[in-house]
Design a protein around this motif. Sequence first.
Motif, PDB file in Angstrom:
ATOM      1  N   ASN A 118       5.762  -2.744   1.586  1.00  0.00           N
ATOM      2  CA  ASN A 118       4.704  -2.955   0.596  1.00  0.00           C
ATOM      3  C   ASN A 118       4.186  -1.583   0.147  1.00  0.00           C
ATOM      4  OD1 ASN A 118       2.414  -3.486  -0.831  1.00  0.00           O
ATOM      5  ND2 ASN A 118       1.385  -4.640   0.791  1.00  0.00           N
ATOM      6  N   TRP A 119       4.383  -1.278  -1.127  1.00  0.00           N
ATOM      7  CA  TRP A 119       4.116   0.062  -1.639  1.00  0.00           C
ATOM      8  C   TRP A 119       2.754   0.231  -2.282  1.00  0.00           C
ATOM      9  CZ3 TRP A 119       6.933   3.915  -0.084  1.00  0.00           C
ATOM     10  CH2 TRP A 119       8.164   3.607   0.486  1.00  0.00           C
ATOM     11  N   SER A 120       1.999  -0.812  -2.294  1.00  0.00           N
ATOM     12  CA  SER A 120       0.728  -0.787  -3.006  1.00  0.00           C
ATOM     13  C   SER A 120      -0.171   0.371  -2.540  1.00  0.00           C
ATOM     14  CB  SER A 120       0.046  -2.142  -2.777  1.00  0.00           C
ATOM     15  OG  SER A 120      -1.170  -2.130  -3.410  1.00  0.00           O
ATOM     16  N   GLY A 121      -0.582   1.224  -3.461  1.00  0.00           N
ATOM     17  CA  GLY A 121      -1.523   2.309  -3.171  1.00  0.00           C
ATOM     18  C   GLY A 121      -0.924   3.543  -2.505  1.00  0.00           C
ATOM     19  N   CYS A 146       9.576   1.051  -5.494  1.00  0.00           N
ATOM     20  CA  CYS A 146       8.302   1.216  -4.793  1.00  0.00           C
ATOM     21  C   CYS A 146       7.165   0.752  -5.705  1.00  0.00           C
ATOM     22  CB  CYS A 146       8.111   2.662  -4.361  1.00  0.00           C
ATOM     23  SG  CYS A 146       9.484   3.306  -3.418  1.00  0.00           S
ATOM     24  N   ASN A 147       7.204  -0.503  -6.015  1.00  0.00           N
ATOM     25  CA  ASN A 147       6.272  -1.100  -6.954  1.00  0.00           C
ATOM     26  C   ASN A 147       4.829  -0.968  -6.456  1.00  0.00           C
ATOM     27  OD1 ASN A 147       5.384  -2.571  -9.091  1.00  0.00           O
ATOM     28  ND2 ASN A 147       5.866  -4.558  -8.155  1.00  0.00           N
ATOM     29  N   GLY A 148       3.972  -0.326  -7.248  1.00  0.00           N
ATOM     30  CA  GLY A 148       2.570  -0.158  -6.839  1.00  0.00           C
ATOM     31  C   GLY A 148       2.290   1.223  -6.273  1.00  0.00           C
ATOM     32  N   ALA A 149       3.335   2.018  -6.054  1.00  0.00           N
ATOM     33  CA  ALA A 149       3.142   3.387  -5.550  1.00  0.00           C
ATOM     34  C   ALA A 149       3.086   4.358  -6.715  1.00  0.00           C
ATOM     35  CB  ALA A 149       4.294   3.769  -4.623  1.00  0.00           C
ATOM     36  N   LYS A 150       2.507   5.534  -6.430  1.00  0.00           N
ATOM     37  CA  LYS A 150       2.531   6.608  -7.421  1.00  0.00           C
ATOM     38  C   LYS A 150       3.636   7.585  -6.987  1.00  0.00           C
ATOM     39  CE  LYS A 150      -0.601  10.304  -8.642  1.00  0.00           C
ATOM     40  NZ  LYS A 150      -1.881  10.877  -8.250  1.00  0.00           N
TER      41      LYS A 150
END
Length: 173
Positions: A118-121, A146-150
């Motif tokens: 989970n890539w969120s944040g 990496c959906n949700g990552a920067k």
Amino acid sequence: MLFEKENYKDKKSIIIYFSRADENYAVGYIDKGNTEVIAEYIKELTDAEMFKVERKIPYSKEYRACVREVEDEQENDERPELAHTLDNIDNYEVVYIGAPVYCGLLPQPMVTQLEKLNWSGKVVRPFTTHEGSGLGNIPRQLEDICNGAKVVDGLAVRGTSVKNAKGKVEAWI
Ligand SMILES: Cc1cc2nc3c(=O)[nH]c(=O)nc-3n(C[C@H](O)[C@H](O)[C@H](O)COP(=O)(O)O)c2cc1C
């Protein structure tokens, strides 16, 4: 105006990487993969945890055979089984993702692993070793996976010069 570079060094970090020893392009048979050398420098400089992604059935030791396996795997968009899996990255803010460039892309075992998380944040810092392609399409690929990552600035080091690259890694960190 001077812009302060974001300070990632003191954030809780993990290095997720793939690296293959054995016979490789331009370096012959090696005991330790090039990307692993860079991963170890990053660990030294940041005190990050490390997780090595390993294919359950390793690629061939011989370079040409390995290239054929990788090409097949990419063509069929396979998700090869892993020797062990990292279940989560909840404890980390920054994730260093390291891989050799394989035909412009990530090795498919990395895709198997990264899709499970989970890539969120999260902040993703890509690094590669290569023999001419630089980062290749890996940053773009990571944006998708990496959906949700920067995904921020990456580091590319030539496989043949990893042993002299500590300064370059330090400047990037
Ligand atoms: C299957 C395969 C495909 C490769 N494709 C590329 C490529 O597209 N571009 C490139 O610059 N280097 C390519 N290389 C060279 C590797 O990226 C380079 O040798 C790298 O440092 C290997 O890292 P490692 O020792 O950590 O596995 C390839 C090597 C292999 C084995």
